[in-house]
Write an enzyme that holds these catalytic residues in place. Structure first.
Site, PDB file in Angstrom:
ATOM      1  N   ARG A  70       0.841  -1.190   0.000  1.00 22.36           N
ATOM      2  CA  ARG A  70       0.000   0.000   0.000  1.00 22.36           C
ATOM      3  C   ARG A  70       0.880   1.247   0.000  1.00 22.36           C
ATOM      4  NH1 ARG A  70      -1.852   0.786   4.344  1.00 22.36           N
ATOM      5  NH2 ARG A  70      -1.195  -1.029   5.523  1.00 22.36           N
ATOM      6  N   TYR A 198      -1.492  -3.522  -6.838  1.00 19.08           N
ATOM      7  CA  TYR A 198      -1.318  -4.218  -5.559  1.00 19.08           C
ATOM      8  C   TYR A 198      -2.605  -4.230  -4.710  1.00 19.08           C
ATOM      9  CZ  TYR A 198      -0.287  -5.241  -0.794  1.00 19.08           C
ATOM     10  OH  TYR A 198      -0.362  -5.777   0.458  1.00 19.08           O
ATOM     11  N   LYS A 207      -9.821  -2.364   1.492  1.00 18.47           N
ATOM     12  CA  LYS A 207      -9.549  -1.231   2.372  1.00 18.47           C
ATOM     13  C   LYS A 207     -10.309   0.018   1.916  1.00 18.47           C
ATOM     14  CE  LYS A 207      -7.242  -3.645   5.185  1.00 18.47           C
ATOM     15  NZ  LYS A 207      -5.936  -4.181   5.045  1.00 18.47           N
ATOM     16  N   HIS A 227     -10.756  -2.481  11.288  1.00 21.75           N
ATOM     17  CA  HIS A 227      -9.661  -3.327  10.789  1.00 21.75           C
ATOM     18  C   HIS A 227      -9.435  -4.452  11.809  1.00 21.75           C
ATOM     19  CE1 HIS A 227      -5.172  -3.415   9.281  1.00 21.75           C
ATOM     20  NE2 HIS A 227      -5.910  -4.314   8.660  1.00 21.75           N
ATOM     21  N   SER A 249      -1.500  -3.667  10.242  1.00 21.05           N
ATOM     22  CA  SER A 249      -1.104  -4.526   9.128  1.00 21.05           C
ATOM     23  C   SER A 249       0.136  -5.335   9.484  1.00 21.05           C
ATOM     24  CB  SER A 249      -0.816  -3.671   7.897  1.00 21.05           C
ATOM     25  OG  SER A 249      -1.959  -2.920   7.568  1.00 21.05           O
ATOM     26  N   CYS A 251       0.533  -7.580  11.754  1.00 21.09           N
ATOM     27  CA  CYS A 251       0.767  -7.719  13.195  1.00 21.09           C
ATOM     28  C   CYS A 251      -0.027  -8.874  13.800  1.00 21.09           C
ATOM     29  CB  CYS A 251       0.455  -6.417  13.911  1.00 21.09           C
ATOM     30  SG  CYS A 251       1.659  -5.129  13.548  1.00 21.09           S
ATOM     31  N   ASP A 276      -9.560  -9.792   8.686  1.00 24.34           N
ATOM     32  CA  ASP A 276      -9.019  -8.450   8.417  1.00 24.34           C
ATOM     33  C   ASP A 276     -10.022  -7.317   8.665  1.00 24.34           C
ATOM     34  OD1 ASP A 276      -6.592  -7.088   7.448  1.00 24.34           O
ATOM     35  OD2 ASP A 276      -7.809  -6.465   5.737  1.00 24.34           O
ATOM     36  N   ARG A 365       2.033 -12.197  -0.650  1.00 29.96           N
ATOM     37  CA  ARG A 365       0.701 -12.513  -0.123  1.00 29.96           C
ATOM     38  C   ARG A 365       0.094 -13.724  -0.817  1.00 29.96           C
ATOM     39  NH1 ARG A 365      -1.768  -8.830   3.901  1.00 29.96           N
ATOM     40  NH2 ARG A 365      -0.105  -7.338   4.240  1.00 29.96           N
TER      41      ARG A 365
HETATM   42  P1  GTP Z   1      -2.474  -7.783   7.302  1.00 31.07           P
HETATM   43  O1  GTP Z   1      -2.981  -8.809   6.372  1.00 31.07           O
HETATM   44  O2  GTP Z   1      -1.388  -6.944   6.731  1.00 31.07           O
HETATM   45  O3  GTP Z   1      -3.558  -6.929   7.883  1.00 31.07           O
HETATM   46  O4  GTP Z   1      -1.691  -8.553   8.495  1.00 31.07           O
HETATM   47  P2  GTP Z   1      -2.163  -9.446   9.736  1.00 31.07           P
HETATM   48  O5  GTP Z   1      -2.472  -8.565  10.903  1.00 31.07           O
HETATM   49  O6  GTP Z   1      -3.200 -10.412   9.327  1.00 31.07           O
HETATM   50  O7  GTP Z   1      -0.812 -10.221  10.137  1.00 31.07           O
HETATM   51  P3  GTP Z   1      -0.418 -11.769   9.994  1.00 31.07           P
HETATM   52  O8  GTP Z   1      -1.272 -12.659  10.848  1.00 31.07           O
HETATM   53  O9  GTP Z   1      -0.342 -12.105   8.559  1.00 31.07           O
HETATM   54  O10 GTP Z   1       1.036 -11.771  10.628  1.00 31.07           O
HETATM   55  C1  GTP Z   1       2.083 -10.976  10.118  1.00 31.07           C
HETATM   56  C2  GTP Z   1       3.413 -11.500  10.579  1.00 31.07           C
HETATM   57  O11 GTP Z   1       3.469 -11.553  12.006  1.00 31.07           O
HETATM   58  C3  GTP Z   1       3.689 -12.917  10.070  1.00 31.07           C
HETATM   59  O12 GTP Z   1       5.011 -12.998   9.611  1.00 31.07           O
HETATM   60  C4  GTP Z   1       3.484 -13.776  11.299  1.00 31.07           C
HETATM   61  O13 GTP Z   1       4.277 -14.936  11.267  1.00 31.07           O
HETATM   62  C5  GTP Z   1       3.847 -12.835  12.464  1.00 31.07           C
HETATM   63  N1  GTP Z   1       3.062 -13.181  13.680  1.00 31.07           N
HETATM   64  C6  GTP Z   1       1.729 -13.392  13.743  1.00 31.07           C
HETATM   65  N2  GTP Z   1       1.339 -13.735  14.999  1.00 31.07           N
HETATM   66  C7  GTP Z   1       2.460 -13.727  15.754  1.00 31.07           C
HETATM   67  C8  GTP Z   1       2.710 -14.000  17.149  1.00 31.07           C
HETATM   68  O14 GTP Z   1       1.824 -14.323  17.947  1.00 31.07           O
HETATM   69  N3  GTP Z   1       4.012 -13.875  17.557  1.00 31.07           N
HETATM   70  C9  GTP Z   1       5.020 -13.521  16.702  1.00 31.07           C
HETATM   71  N4  GTP Z   1       6.256 -13.434  17.188  1.00 31.07           N
HETATM   72  N5  GTP Z   1       4.816 -13.273  15.378  1.00 31.07           N
HETATM   73  C10 GTP Z   1       3.554 -13.359  14.913  1.00 31.07           C
HETATM   74  C1  SPV Z   2      -3.075  -4.565   5.175  1.00 33.11           C
HETATM   75  O1  SPV Z   2      -2.084  -3.942   4.738  1.00 33.11           O
HETATM   76  O2  SPV Z   2      -3.608  -4.279   6.279  1.00 33.11           O
HETATM   77  C2  SPV Z   2      -3.631  -5.702   4.410  1.00 33.11           C
HETATM   78  C3  SPV Z   2      -3.171  -5.895   3.051  1.00 33.11           C
HETATM   79  O3  SPV Z   2      -4.499  -6.401   4.894  1.00 33.11           O
HETATM   80  S1  SPV Z   2      -3.937  -4.771   1.977  1.00 33.11           S
HETATM   81  O4  SPV Z   2      -5.084  -5.436   1.348  1.00 33.11           O
HETATM   82  O5  SPV Z   2      -2.967  -4.420   0.953  1.00 33.11           O
HETATM   83  O6  SPV Z   2      -4.389  -3.618   2.680  1.00 33.11           O
HETATM   84 MN    MN Z   3      -5.058  -5.667   6.981  1.00 35.23          MN
END
Ligand code: GTP
Ligand code: SPV
Ligand code: MN
Length: 583
Positions: A70, A198, A207, A227, A249, A251, A276, A365
């Site tokens: 983004r 993207y 979003k 979110h 994002s 996290c 999400d 992704r």
């Molecule tokens: P968006 O799709 O961008 O909104 O991200 P998201 O909030 O869904 O994050 P996602 O679950 O994909 O995790 C992002 C990164 O954080 C990945 O590389 C995970 O492996 C890492 N991660 C997720 N949960 C944990 C956790 O409990 N501990 C740690 N250390 N890392 C984590």
């Molecule tokens: C984020 O960045 O929080 C995502 C991926 O979930 S996107 O769809 O690009 O916003």
């Molecule tokens: Mn997101």
């Protein structure tokens, strides 16, 4: 296909006149349409089929290397009054926004196809769902929209019944970062996006519609567009409680949304409703009821593994699209964190060499239908949504912020959300690892002034007589050696257990200046090898550190001027006063 909706026809004709596509195709959302677009993209080189034995019906897309995340600095909210967009957004007047975008769109689809993509955000029969139309010249966008939304004929039928829809116009343009803008016109329920293919910039249902435009509508209509992931947590007694959680994002939302609790937490299960976005509204019973407006996941690939997120790995073995991951020699998708396989080709399509950086882009992704997920909840399609017992905020904080704390009441809960901060990630272009304020994980996504948004959040307690309990978590504390102190992933169920206990008025908690924290033994660590000192550090309150933090939060709230609700500033001051007594 065509439509009986005259304003829709007029708009399509108007856009076609401006962008001058070679042809206009209406998308019906069928599987055969999906397959023929995949064939088209394989011919053009936009998609590569992955190994059909290990990953049937899976494809890899490599985007332009300058178009992988983004672009917050190029994202605008165009409202008549600048103050309505607020200091949290980039602003432009609607007149200037349209002029700038229409200059870019002028003739941009010559020689290309314009796809008309009707979509529904939310279960197709849900009263909480909302529809939109995306006009795009990207077949990659169409196939992603097919997995991510209820796309096609049924959505068009709903639009024709209801009459209203969000208008999204998208072109990949030249993919030139200097000719790229994502603009939102909430007063017109319109979006214009140019120059990027993207995810968050181009899949306009996500979003742009479901957060930036929807948050604006939600405020006017008394609901919330957030979110947040949504999960059902089932305890060993077989009771399921629903929780919504906002983390910025990259996290941890997708991971928490489909986690598998460890064997030592026998009988606990997590059911995925969404990963999400969450739309919630006060129900007649005074609780908040939530739906996931999406139908698929657009998840971060790196870090996804058999040990961290086995459900994700299982759902990615067929019918998935991968964007900017690496490939093994036998054409399986690969990314950092996988325990098996080796990269042969990197995300740019070059022979993999460690000196060129990671094999998969850090923001690579996967796109996959929710129905592929083994933990898909049987309530995910419920038209009325699911009742939310707890709202959890959380960020990526190496220091200071404890593993978990509970807000004292709704108003303090709004402060916990408003004062969130987190380290930036690869999900947006720019520096990574910089702590910034990201209230409710909505900094990049709130379609209006944060001061008004917090006022709206405070007002929810007036219309919901039983609002959820509010919590804040941090899975990302590090020790002096830079290692994560908390095991995270499936073990986060231990924190969810305490949270749900607290919702029932049980669970051991200590009242502190910053909120209710678990006592050192309150979180079940049976079966976990974490030393007691680490556990104690994770739930300790650093009075000096928090005094500094709360002063910064106060300054942040003040930076919004008179529009910031006095009640929130007072709540912040009460925390500051309580800390001052102890220091
Ligand atoms: P968006 O799709 O961008 O909104 O991200 P998201 O909030 O869904 O994050 P996602 O679950 O994909 O995790 C992002 C990164 O954080 C990945 O590389 C995970 O492996 C890492 N991660 C997720 N949960 C944990 C956790 O409990 N501990 C740690 N250390 N890392 C984590
Ligand atoms: C984020 O960045 O929080 C995502 C991926 O979930 S996107 O769809 O690009 O916003
Ligand atoms: Mn997101």
């Amino acid at each position: 296909m065509s439509t009986t909706n005259q304003p829709l026809n007029d708009w399509i004709n108007e856009v076609a006149k401006l962008t001058r596509p070679e042809q206009v195709i209406w998308c019906d959302g069928s599987d055969s349409e999906y397959q023929s677009l995949m064939s088209l993209m394989q011919d053009s080189g936009d998609m590569t089929a992955l190994n059909p034995d290990t990953h049937p019906n899976c494809f890899l897309h490599r985007s332009d290397p300058q178009d992988v995340a983004r672009v917050e600095h190029l994202t605008f909210i165009c409202t008549e009054k600048e103050d309505d967009a607020g200091p949290n957004n980039h602003w432009m007047s609607p007149g200037d926004g349209h002029r700038q975008m229409d200059d870019l769109f002028d003739g941009c689809m010559q020689g290309r196809t314009m796809y008309v993509v009707p979509y529904c955000m939310g279960p197709i029969d849900s009263p909480l769902a909302r529809c939109g139309i995306e006009l795009t010249d990207s077949p990659y966008v169409v196939v992603n929209m097919k997995l991510m939304t209820r796309m096609g004929a049924q959505a068009l039928a709903r639009i024709e019944r209801e009459g209203s829809f969000v208008r999204g116009l998208h072109s990949t343009g030249e993919l030139d970062p200097d000719r790229r803008f994502i603009m939102h016109f909430p007063e017109e329920l319109a979006i214009k996006s140019y120059g990027s293919g993207y995810g968050g910039n181009a899949l306009l249902g996500k979003k742009c519609h479901a957060l930036r435009i929807a948050s604006w509508q939600a405020r006017q209509e008394g609901w919330l567009a957030e979110h947040m992931l949504i999960v059902g947590v089932e305890n060993p007694q077989g009771e399921t409680h629903y929780v919504a959680a906002a983390f910025p994002s990259a996290c941890g939302k997708t991971n928490l949304a489909m986690m598998i609790p460890p064997a030592s937490k026998d009988g606990w299960k997590v059911w995925t409703v969404g990963d999400d976005i969450c739309w919630m509204r006060p129900g007649d019973d005074g609780r908040l009821w939530a739906i996931n407006p999406e139908a698929g996941f657009f998840g971060v690939a790196p870090g996804t593994s058999e040990s961290t997120n086995p459900n994700a790995l299982a759902m990615l073995s067929e019918d998935a699209i991968f964007t900017n991951v690496a490939e093994t020699y036998d054409h399986q998708p690969w990314w950092e964190g996988l325990s098996e396989g080796e990269p042969a080709t990197d995300w740019k399509g070059q022979t993999y060499a460690p000196s060129n950086g990671p094999a998969a882009h850090p923001n690579s992704r996967f796109t996959v239908s929710m129905k592929n997920c083994p933990s898909y909840s049987d309530q995910a399609e419920a038209p009325e949504g699911v009742p939310i017992s707890a709202i959890i905020f959380g960020g990526r904080r190496e220091r200071l912020v404890p593993l978990v704390m509970q807000a004292k009441n709704w108003q303090h809960g709004v402060l916990l959300g408003a004062s969130m901060a987190s380290e930036t990630t690869a999900a947006a272009t720019g520096a990574v690892g910089v702590v910034r304020r990201d209230p409710m994980a909505m900094k990049p996504f709130c379609g209006y002034n944060f001061a008004d948004y917090f006022t709206h959040w405070l007002s929810i307690a007036d219309s919901a007589s039983y609002p959820p309990e509010v919590f804040h978590v941090n899975w990302f504390r590090k020790n002096e050696d830079g290692a994560f102190m908390w095991p995270g992933f499936g073990d986060n169920i231990r924190v969810l257990e305490w949270i749900l206990d607290r919702c029932k008025g049980r669970g051991d908690a200590i009242e502190t200046a910053i909120g209710h924290l678990p006592g050192v033994d309150a979180i079940d660590t049976n079966g976990l090898s974490i030393d007691p000192q680490t556990m104690a550090d994770l739930v300790a309150v650093d009075i000096e550190g928090w005094s500094e933090e709360i002063a910064q939060i106060g300054q942040y709230l003040d930076s919004y001027g008179d529009r910031m609700p006095e009640r929130l500033k007072q709540t912040c001051q009460q925390v500051a006063d309580a800390l001052a007594v102890q220091s």
